[in-house]
Write a protein that holds these residues in place. Structure first.
Motif, PDB file in Angstrom:
ATOM      1  N   LEU A   8       0.831  -1.194   0.000  1.00 34.27           N
ATOM      2  CA  LEU A   8       0.000   0.000   0.000  1.00 34.27           C
ATOM      3  C   LEU A   8       0.875   1.257   0.000  1.00 34.27           C
ATOM      4  CD1 LEU A   8      -2.797   1.302   0.155  1.00 34.27           C
ATOM      5  CD2 LEU A   8      -2.682   1.047   2.650  1.00 34.27           C
ATOM      6  N   GLU A   9       1.975   1.207   0.716  1.00 30.56           N
ATOM      7  CA  GLU A   9       2.884   2.351   0.771  1.00 30.56           C
ATOM      8  C   GLU A   9       3.464   2.660  -0.612  1.00 30.56           C
ATOM      9  OE1 GLU A   9       3.014  -0.284   2.971  1.00 30.56           O
ATOM     10  OE2 GLU A   9       1.996   0.864   4.551  1.00 30.56           O
ATOM     11  N   GLU A  10       3.826   1.617  -1.352  1.00 29.28           N
ATOM     12  CA  GLU A  10       4.347   1.811  -2.713  1.00 29.28           C
ATOM     13  C   GLU A  10       3.285   2.416  -3.622  1.00 29.28           C
ATOM     14  OE1 GLU A  10       7.554  -1.745  -3.383  1.00 29.28           O
ATOM     15  OE2 GLU A  10       5.440  -2.336  -3.198  1.00 29.28           O
ATOM     16  N   VAL A  11       2.064   1.929  -3.501  1.00 31.17           N
ATOM     17  CA  VAL A  11       0.968   2.432  -4.325  1.00 31.17           C
ATOM     18  C   VAL A  11       0.709   3.903  -4.016  1.00 31.17           C
ATOM     19  CG1 VAL A  11      -1.510   2.251  -4.798  1.00 31.17           C
ATOM     20  CG2 VAL A  11      -0.124   0.175  -4.595  1.00 31.17           C
ATOM     21  N   LYS A  12       0.636   4.236  -2.740  1.00 33.79           N
ATOM     22  CA  LYS A  12       0.357   5.620  -2.354  1.00 33.79           C
ATOM     23  C   LYS A  12       1.488   6.553  -2.763  1.00 33.79           C
ATOM     24  CE  LYS A  12      -1.993   6.213   1.561  1.00 33.79           C
ATOM     25  NZ  LYS A  12      -2.436   6.073   2.961  1.00 33.79           N
ATOM     26  N   LEU A  13       2.712   6.103  -2.682  1.00 31.96           N
ATOM     27  CA  LEU A  13       3.844   6.909  -3.122  1.00 31.96           C
ATOM     28  C   LEU A  13       3.764   7.140  -4.632  1.00 31.96           C
ATOM     29  CD1 LEU A  13       6.549   8.271  -2.380  1.00 31.96           C
ATOM     30  CD2 LEU A  13       7.646   6.080  -2.831  1.00 31.96           C
ATOM     31  N   HIS A  14       3.494   6.081  -5.378  1.00 31.50           N
ATOM     32  CA  HIS A  14       3.402   6.192  -6.834  1.00 31.50           C
ATOM     33  C   HIS A  14       2.252   7.118  -7.254  1.00 31.50           C
ATOM     34  CE1 HIS A  14       3.828   5.050 -11.028  1.00 31.50           C
ATOM     35  NE2 HIS A  14       2.503   4.963 -11.060  1.00 31.50           N
ATOM     36  N   CYS A  15       1.101   6.992  -6.591  1.00 37.95           N
ATOM     37  CA  CYS A  15      -0.078   7.789  -6.942  1.00 37.95           C
ATOM     38  C   CYS A  15      -0.083   9.166  -6.270  1.00 37.95           C
ATOM     39  CB  CYS A  15      -1.353   7.036  -6.570  1.00 37.95           C
ATOM     40  SG  CYS A  15      -1.637   5.526  -7.500  1.00 37.95           S
ATOM     41  N   CYS A  59       2.538  -2.576 -13.179  1.00 35.54           N
ATOM     42  CA  CYS A  59       1.420  -2.742 -12.243  1.00 35.54           C
ATOM     43  C   CYS A  59       1.115  -1.432 -11.522  1.00 35.54           C
ATOM     44  CB  CYS A  59       1.718  -3.850 -11.240  1.00 35.54           C
ATOM     45  SG  CYS A  59       1.628  -5.516 -11.918  1.00 35.54           S
ATOM     46  N   LEU A  60       2.144  -0.735 -11.072  1.00 33.09           N
ATOM     47  CA  LEU A  60       1.927   0.549 -10.405  1.00 33.09           C
ATOM     48  C   LEU A  60       1.270   1.555 -11.346  1.00 33.09           C
ATOM     49  CD1 LEU A  60       5.253   0.802  -8.375  1.00 33.09           C
ATOM     50  CD2 LEU A  60       2.933   0.644  -7.402  1.00 33.09           C
ATOM     51  N   MET A  61       1.690   1.554 -12.592  1.00 33.41           N
ATOM     52  CA  MET A  61       1.075   2.451 -13.575  1.00 33.41           C
ATOM     53  C   MET A  61      -0.378   2.063 -13.821  1.00 33.41           C
ATOM     54  SD  MET A  61       4.233   2.901 -16.224  1.00 33.41           S
ATOM     55  CE  MET A  61       3.533   4.261 -17.132  1.00 33.41           C
ATOM     56  N   TYR A  62      -0.657   0.776 -13.858  1.00 39.92           N
ATOM     57  CA  TYR A  62      -2.028   0.303 -14.068  1.00 39.92           C
ATOM     58  C   TYR A  62      -2.904   0.688 -12.874  1.00 39.92           C
ATOM     59  CZ  TYR A  62      -5.786  -2.650 -15.794  1.00 39.92           C
ATOM     60  OH  TYR A  62      -6.986  -3.099 -16.283  1.00 39.92           O
ATOM     61  N   ILE A  63      -2.363   0.569 -11.672  1.00 41.41           N
ATOM     62  CA  ILE A  63      -3.104   0.956 -10.467  1.00 41.41           C
ATOM     63  C   ILE A  63      -3.462   2.442 -10.529  1.00 41.41           C
ATOM     64  CG2 ILE A  63      -2.941   1.279  -7.964  1.00 41.41           C
ATOM     65  CD1 ILE A  63      -1.040  -1.256  -8.042  1.00 41.41           C
ATOM     66  N   SER A  64      -2.511   3.276 -10.905  1.00 42.10           N
ATOM     67  CA  SER A  64      -2.799   4.713 -10.975  1.00 42.10           C
ATOM     68  C   SER A  64      -3.830   5.007 -12.070  1.00 42.10           C
ATOM     69  CB  SER A  64      -1.525   5.529 -11.172  1.00 42.10           C
ATOM     70  OG  SER A  64      -0.929   5.280 -12.412  1.00 42.10           O
ATOM     71  N   LEU A  65      -3.798   4.246 -13.156  1.00 43.27           N
ATOM     72  CA  LEU A  65      -4.805   4.386 -14.215  1.00 43.27           C
ATOM     73  C   LEU A  65      -6.194   4.057 -13.665  1.00 43.27           C
ATOM     74  CD1 LEU A  65      -5.308   4.751 -17.358  1.00 43.27           C
ATOM     75  CD2 LEU A  65      -5.185   2.260 -17.434  1.00 43.27           C
ATOM     76  N   LEU A  66      -6.310   2.954 -12.928  1.00 44.65           N
ATOM     77  CA  LEU A  66      -7.588   2.587 -12.329  1.00 44.65           C
ATOM     78  C   LEU A  66      -8.060   3.645 -11.338  1.00 44.65           C
ATOM     79  CD1 LEU A  66      -7.010  -1.224 -11.620  1.00 44.65           C
ATOM     80  CD2 LEU A  66      -8.444  -0.218 -13.410  1.00 44.65           C
ATOM     81  N   TYR A  67      -7.141   4.144 -10.538  1.00 45.75           N
ATOM     82  CA  TYR A  67      -7.483   5.126  -9.517  1.00 45.75           C
ATOM     83  C   TYR A  67      -7.954   6.442 -10.145  1.00 45.75           C
ATOM     84  CZ  TYR A  67      -7.118   8.075  -5.378  1.00 45.75           C
ATOM     85  OH  TYR A  67      -7.396   8.948  -4.354  1.00 45.75           O
TER      86      TYR A  67
END
Length: 98
Positions: A8-15, A59-67
């Motif tokens: 979750l920390e990686e996702v939040k940092l990326h986004c 995957c991180l880029m895809y997550i930010s796309l979804l978000y």
């Protein structure tokens, strides 16, 4: 082999998210990104697909796309997976898959 994880920390940092409001949905998006990645590549992590830095970045880029596009239908219409994500994942794609 342990299941690949995106924290979750990686996702939040990326986004660039600094609140806790969307934590639950971000975790679901991370799981979805891993699933879509495996479908795109045509191989599963438990069957020998390595969780490389390129796959993780995709995957991180895809997550930010979804978000960023979390509405059911946006004014822009439907979009395909961006070329950058496609390029990162396609390197590992099994040529015999669709």
């Amino acid at each position: 082999m342990t299941k690949p994880e995106i924290t979750l920390e990686e996702v939040k940092l990326h986004c660039r998210i600094d609140n806790d409001y969307d934590d639950e949905i971000l975790i679901v998006y991370a799981e979805a990104a891993l699933e879509v990645c495996q479908q795109h590549i045509g191989k599963r992590f438990e069957d020998g697909l390595s969780f490389t830095p390129a796959i993780k970045v995709g995957c991180l880029m895809y997550i930010s796309l979804l978000y960023e596009n979390r509405e059911m239908i946006g004014s822009d219409g439907l979009k395909e997976v961006p070329l950058t994500i496609h390029s990162l994942w396609s390197t590992y794609r099994d040529v015999g898959v669709y």
